[in-house]
Write an enzyme that holds these catalytic residues in place. Structure first.
Site, PDB file in Angstrom:
ATOM      1  N   PHE A 127       0.846  -1.188   0.000  1.00 27.58           N
ATOM      2  CA  PHE A 127       0.000   0.000   0.000  1.00 27.58           C
ATOM      3  C   PHE A 127       0.882   1.239   0.000  1.00 27.58           C
ATOM      4  O   PHE A 127       1.746   1.396   0.849  1.00 27.58           O
ATOM      5  CB  PHE A 127      -0.928   0.016   1.212  1.00 27.58           C
ATOM      6  CG  PHE A 127      -1.957  -1.084   1.181  1.00 27.58           C
ATOM      7  CD1 PHE A 127      -2.851  -1.185   0.127  1.00 27.58           C
ATOM      8  CD2 PHE A 127      -2.022  -2.016   2.195  1.00 27.58           C
ATOM      9  CE1 PHE A 127      -3.793  -2.195   0.088  1.00 27.58           C
ATOM     10  CE2 PHE A 127      -2.967  -3.026   2.170  1.00 27.58           C
ATOM     11  CZ  PHE A 127      -3.855  -3.118   1.115  1.00 27.58           C
ATOM     12  N   GLU A 128       0.652   2.099  -0.955  1.00 23.25           N
ATOM     13  CA  GLU A 128       1.455   3.303  -1.105  1.00 23.25           C
ATOM     14  C   GLU A 128       0.645   4.513  -0.640  1.00 23.25           C
ATOM     15  O   GLU A 128      -0.517   4.389  -0.251  1.00 23.25           O
ATOM     16  CB  GLU A 128       1.891   3.440  -2.572  1.00 23.25           C
ATOM     17  CG  GLU A 128       2.679   2.218  -3.063  1.00 23.25           C
ATOM     18  CD  GLU A 128       2.977   2.223  -4.538  1.00 23.25           C
ATOM     19  OE1 GLU A 128       2.545   3.182  -5.234  1.00 23.25           O
ATOM     20  OE2 GLU A 128       3.636   1.288  -5.022  1.00 23.25           O
ATOM     21  N   ALA A 129       1.268   5.690  -0.668  1.00 29.56           N
ATOM     22  CA  ALA A 129       0.531   6.904  -0.333  1.00 29.56           C
ATOM     23  C   ALA A 129      -0.565   7.113  -1.389  1.00 29.56           C
ATOM     24  O   ALA A 129      -0.340   6.842  -2.564  1.00 29.56           O
ATOM     25  CB  ALA A 129       1.479   8.098  -0.300  1.00 29.56           C
TER      26      ALA A 129
END
Length: 715
Positions: free
Chosen positions: A505-507
């Site tokens: 999960f990224e920004a």
């Protein structure tokens, strides 16, 4: 996405259409602003700064320079000021005449004359046709504070220089909000100048780096250039006014560019659009990132075709040296349109150095293509190397399948060199949700896919499901969302028999929110709930259940210079999961320049960078440079290095792994490991993707795999 229909216009209809576009184009650009003309050719109609070369005359563009002093909250108020740069800029060939091949004049005028030299010669206007910038007026300096989460500074001990890394769109908006109204005027070009600053795009520090931006701000109709003067010594190839000249070159070729415009199909702006886009001539043909977009500069980075770096590095282009100054080598505008033979000076492709570009523009393979859609790629001719039966260290890779029919890349066909296969991806059912779903790729039936996972298990491989992926928005902010996450992930793992989960999960899915300052005691709901949920999953499936993390560079080592927002956002996860974490493999390819423990700045793609960033995790570091918040060392067997198959080569990977594991530094290495004997227990290497490795004839698994497996296991 459906393909676009192409309409073949008959010559007369096409001529009428282009003529109409030529009449309309000036009204599409900001009314009553800078002098522009519409250039119409066989491939389209373009708005260009200045007077029409077919008519001649000198156009004078008024210029105001606004110095921007940046102060950084993350660096305790460190300031970068261009005050001493302004006089150098005004004395440079940007504003004073220099003897170029197309005449003694300013840089932008010389570039335009190189672009339309034959047009002006045919019209007998060469002696009178110019586009000049006035002697600049200098406005009072503007001071902008960069909040935590929107930028940081790096100080390089070798060169004694400080570099700023800033969110470009945030700064552009802030500048236009705070510049005094009397400074702005649509009938002049405003040049915003920073000092020693590089920029990332889309609010995502992994989309890095550029030296600035340019265009016309749509609300105020203000023409502007934002760029940095560089005094970075050995840190960057580009020097002094070169970044400013790069943005000016693009501005004169596309003054209507809107850098905040969110187009489709890779479109850079509502300004000039060059067909389906152009391919980066300086990028390896094997790269998956060759399509640059449809504007004069590349999408995200506003890099020119003469720039050699596409991502995760400072822009780099050998400069034209003009006295004591360095100027950007740029394509002439007809390079984009394929009309150099008929329009440009001596038919050349680039200026001032006519040899900077040696190949005509090559269009992208399809509208908005990024060279990913190789559905019909035939199987490789080089066979995968057999596995040698030893396990020193692990080769880890992401698989997402590909191909059609007989060319389909099945899970069971993964090279035997891969020890851990991570299937990409399980994604949120809806954007911003916590419930995840995994859809078997292509023609796979669920039972068929599970059977192939079982087959890999029989070969001793581990198979994980990766949760998330780039561009996905995942949120787990409430107890209800946490339960949705647990229920959906449990069902996916049980249905297919995955050995564990990988967190990708990224920004903005994983961010450290304002006021959350201690990675040991996080308060951001998404982080707290994810840590709790992963502990619950581990308890449910047992001690052998694998939990892995694949943070971007900003999300782990990026927490060293700054902590907040996307920077360091995975540090609470690594710390909070330390008792159940199998390994974390930082993406060394999705990262801006960062600083090592030796106090020097390193750029992605080098052995130095891989060693410096890995040792940050293996040795620990003060988070946000705060000695009260020391991130503790992570055990070596819980750390892997992440590589991108299209962004490196086997030689660099093998050198980096040999150096990190054994301490044997390759020639030219500048970063010195703090543990000279290396880290024999280090987990191994991760790659995005197994598909890319196969597509390129197993060039990583057949080389790095045997290398890793030959290292002795740590005692």
């Amino acid at each position: 996405m459906p393909s676009e229909a192409r309409i073949a216009l008959k010559p007369l209809a096409r001529t009428l259409l282009l003529t109409l576009l030529g009449l309309l184009a000036p009204s599409l650009f900001a009314q009553g602003t800078l002098p522009t003309f519409t250039h119409t050719g066989d491939s389209g109609s373009y708005t260009v700064l200045g007077n029409d070369p077919a008519k001649g005359g000198t156009a004078t563009v008024p210029v105001t320079i606004v110095p921007i002093t940046l102060t950084f909250e993350a660096s305790k108020g460190v300031a970068l000021s261009p005050a001493l740069d302004i006089a150098k800029i005004t004395r440079s060939p940007l504003f004073t005449p220099f003897p170029f091949a197309t005449g003694t004049t300013q840089y932008a005028d010389a570039l335009l004359r190189a672009s339309f030299y034959q047009t002006a010669a045919s019209a007998n206007t060469l002696s009178t046709w110019h586009t000049k910038f006035s002697k600049p007026t200098v406005a009072p300096a503007l001071r902008v504070q960069i909040p935590i989460g929107y930028g940081y500074t790096l100080t390089d001990k070798r060169s004694a220089r400080t570099l700023g890394v800033v969110d470009l769109e945030w700064l552009q908006k802030k500048i236009f909000e705070t510049t005094p109204a009397g400074t702005l005027s649509p009938d002049r070009l405003v040049l915003f100048v920073t000092h020693n600053t590089t920029y990332y795009a889309e609010g995502d520090a992994t989309v890095c780096c550029s030296w600035g931006t340019h265009g016309t701000e749509p609300a105020s109709k203000q023409p502007f250039v934002l760029a940095s003067y560089l005094d970075l010594s050995s840190l960057a190839i580009d020097k002094d006014v070169q970044p400013i000249s790069s943005q000016l070159a693009q501005f004169v070729m596309d003054p209507g560019h809107d850098p905040l415009f969110k187009g489709t199909r890779g479109q850079t702006s509502p300004g000039n659009t060059f067909g389906t886009g152009w391919m980066r001539p300086a990028t390896s043909p094997a790269s998956d990132f060759r399509c640059a977009g449809t504007g004069a500069g590349s999408r995200y980075f506003t890099l020119l075709p003469t720039d050699t770096n596409a991502k995760n590095n400072f822009p780099a282009s050998p400069a034209f040296v003009a006295g004591t100054y360095h100027l950007q080598n740029a394509p002439v505008l007809p390079w984009y349109t394929g009309n150099t033979a008929a329009e440009s000076w001596q038919g050349k492709l680039s200026f001032p150095d006519a040899a900077a570009l040696t190949q005509p523009m090559q269009p992208c393979e399809a509208p908005g293509a990024n060279n990913f859609g190789r559905a019909g790629t035939p199987p490789p001719t080089t066979p995968p190397a057999p596995f040698n039966g030893t396990h020193g260290h692990q080769l880890i890779g992401y698989w997402n399948g590909g191909g059609i029919g007989a060319n389909r890349f099945r899970l069971r066909d993964v090279s035997p060199q891969w020890d851990v296969v991570i299937v990409a991806f399980a994604v949120p059912v809806q954007s911003g949700g916590a419930q995840l779903i995994f859809r078997t790729p292509f023609q796979y039936q669920p039972d068929e896919f599970k059977a192939e996972i079982d087959e890999l298990h029989s070969r001793g491989k581990k198979v994980l499901i990766s949760l998330g992926g780039g561009g996905q928005n995942f949120q787990i902010r409430t107890p209800e969302a946490q339960q949705q996450f647990l229920d959906s992930v449990t069902q996916i793992v049980q249905q297919y028999g995955f050995d564990g989960v990988d967190i990708d999960f990224e920004a903005p899915s994983i961010v450290t929110e304002p006021g959350d300052t201690d990675f040991r005691h996080p308060t951001s709901p998404g982080t707290v709930n994810l840590i709790a949920a992963l502990h619950t999953l581990h308890d449910h499936f047992g001690a052998n259940f694998m939990i892995t993390l694949v943070p971007e560079g900003t999300q782990t080592p990026g927490g060293y210079p700054s902590y907040g927002g996307q920077f360091g956002s995975y540090l609470p996860l690594v710390y909070g999961l330390r008792d159940i974490l199998t390994f974390s493999d930082t993406q060394d390819y999705n990262t801006p320049p960062l600083q090592g423990l030796d106090g020097n700045i390193y750029q992605a793609g080098t052995v130095d960078y891989h060693a410096a960033m890995t040792e940050l995790m293996l040795r620990g570091f003060p988070v946000g440079r705060d000695p009260k918040h020391i991130f503790p060392p992570v055990p070596a067997d819980k750390i892997a290095v992440g590589f991108l198959t299209s962004d490196t080569n086997p030689e660099i990977v093998m050198q980096a792994m040999d150096y990190i594991i054994t301490g044997k530094a390759p020639a030219g290495t500048r970063y010195k490991l703090l543990q000279p004997g290396g880290y024999p227990a280090m987990r191994g290497a991760m790659f995005w993707t197994i598909d890319g490795d196969r597509r390129h004839e197993y060039n990583y698994s057949n080389t790095v795999g045997p290398q890793l497996h030959s290292f002795p296991a740590a005692k």
